[in-house]
Motif scaffolding. Structure first.
Motif: not given
Length: 230
Positions: A73-77
């Motif tokens: 999720a952090h990578q996606t953000f």
């Protein structure tokens, strides 16, 4: 005032891109698995098309972003927004992590149903996570409780700005199942209601309110993209 400025506040739901377990259909809850190269491409392409000034998701209009702490999720953000969102507007929260699958972590649905049969469960009805939850993990009530808590925070942010004059859009960057759970709770439905939904890796969905009324939560089934003209 442009049409974009006149909109009621929106909630953008961003699902993380593909992981190795997304491809294999394995239930991925607490496991901290990164995006694949294809997952990075999915999210980057989505961001290029939909995120930016005068685009569907305009960073200038975002009041808050809630992000699951999981790496995917952090990578996606990061791939969606880069440094366009100031850190004080971004909140990492366990309230939007994926459903805790407990004993079923890393399993596919056929194996889960077989395991439950071996344990003497589901003799009359097949396992349904929305109804039955996960042994060793979360129940539907537990998931609802944390999502309802997040919804209360969103209403505090957006409630005073139903006229759209002040930036009040929010974004949730999280996981496929929990975001579909969020849609149900946003619409005030119990999680076990039959509401078939599909959300591709790297996709963005949109929720808002009917009639500029904070007491009428709604879901966009389609939305025109903003004009690039000033």
């Amino acid at each position: 005032m442009s049409d974009l400025d006149a909109t009621t506040p929106r909630i953008f739901l961003a699902r993380h891109g593909e992981t190795e377990w997304t491809k294999s259909g394995q239930y991925t809850g607490i496991s901290d698995i990164p995006l694949t190269s294809e997952g990075v491409k999915q999210v980057t392409d989505t961001g290029r098309l939909l995120v930016g000034p005068r685009k569907l998701v305009d960073p200038a209009r975002i009041a808050r972003v809630w992000v699951s702490p999981r790496r995917r999720a952090h990578q996606t953000f990061q791939h969606l927004f880069g440094d366009s969102i100031s850190p004080e507007r971004v909140i990492l929260t366990e309230d939007i992590t994926e459903w805790d699958y407990g004993d079923y972590e890393g399993m596919v649905i056929g194996d889960i149903r077989m395991l439950r049969k071996e344990r003497g469960l589901d003799q009359e009805k097949a396992w349904n996570i929305w109804r039955d939850g996960c042994q060793g993990g979360e129940s539907a009530d537990q998931v609802s409780e944390r999502l309802d808590r997040l919804i209360e925070e969103i209403l505090k942010v957006q409630g005073p700005h139903m006229d759209g004059k002040e930036p009040a859009d929010v974004v949730l960057v999280a996981h496929g199942l929990i975001l579909r759970c969020f849609v149900k709770r946003w619409l005030r439905y119990p999680l076990d209601i039959d509401l078939p939904m599909i959300m591709s890796p790297g996709a963005i969905a949109i929720l808002s309110y009917k009639n500029h009324d904070v007491n009428q939560p709604g879901i966009y089934v389609g939305m025109a993209l903003p004009s690039k003209e000033e």
